[in-house]
Design a protein around this motif. Structure first.
Motif, PDB file in Angstrom:
ATOM      1  N   GLN A  16       3.772  -5.567  -5.401  1.00  0.00           N
ATOM      2  CA  GLN A  16       3.611  -5.639  -6.849  1.00  0.00           C
ATOM      3  C   GLN A  16       3.796  -4.277  -7.514  1.00  0.00           C
ATOM      4  N   GLY A  17       4.004  -3.244  -6.712  1.00  0.00           N
ATOM      5  CA  GLY A  17       4.247  -1.929  -7.275  1.00  0.00           C
ATOM      6  C   GLY A  17       3.007  -1.066  -7.404  1.00  0.00           C
ATOM      7  N   LYS A  18       1.902  -1.501  -6.844  1.00  0.00           N
ATOM      8  CA  LYS A  18       0.678  -0.715  -6.911  1.00  0.00           C
ATOM      9  C   LYS A  18       0.588   0.209  -5.703  1.00  0.00           C
ATOM     10  N   LEU A  19      -0.355   1.135  -5.762  1.00  0.00           N
ATOM     11  CA  LEU A  19      -0.489   2.143  -4.716  1.00  0.00           C
ATOM     12  C   LEU A  19      -1.171   1.561  -3.484  1.00  0.00           C
ATOM     13  N   ASN A  20      -0.589   1.835  -2.333  1.00  0.00           N
ATOM     14  CA  ASN A  20      -1.175   1.420  -1.062  1.00  0.00           C
ATOM     15  C   ASN A  20      -2.144   2.519  -0.612  1.00  0.00           C
ATOM     16  N   PRO A  21      -3.425   2.192  -0.335  1.00  0.00           N
ATOM     17  CA  PRO A  21      -4.391   3.229   0.042  1.00  0.00           C
ATOM     18  C   PRO A  21      -4.079   3.894   1.383  1.00  0.00           C
ATOM     19  N   GLU A  22      -3.206   3.306   2.187  1.00  0.00           N
ATOM     20  CA  GLU A  22      -2.839   3.931   3.454  1.00  0.00           C
ATOM     21  C   GLU A  22      -2.111   5.259   3.231  1.00  0.00           C
TER      22      GLU A  22
END
Length: 73
Positions: A16-22
């Motif tokens: 969805q274009g959000k930031l991946n916490p990894e």
């Protein structure tokens, strides 16, 4: 193998274009921990030997200080 529920949520958020916490984890900032060397025994001994010497970098200096005081009559 199946993906965990948390990993599925991360992948969906990434799509969805959000930031991946990894991406925020384990940032070494250009440091390679496998190349770090611990000091050898000789380096540790040398460091301890020169730890409290005053201005040992000058040639011919043995660590003593000479102060000249003129006699005033």
């Amino acid at each position: 193998m199946a993906h965990s529920k948390a990993k599925k949520v991360r992948k969906r958020l990434e799509r969805q274009g959000k930031l991946n916490p990894e991406y925020n984890r384990l940032s070494w900032n250009g440091i390679d921990p496998s190349l770090r060397l611990t000091p050898t025994l000789t380096e540790r001994k040398e460091r301890l030997q020169h730890k409290h010497k005053w201005n040992h970098s000058l040639p011919g200096s043995e660590g003593s200080i000479f102060i000249f005081t003129p006699w005033v009559s």
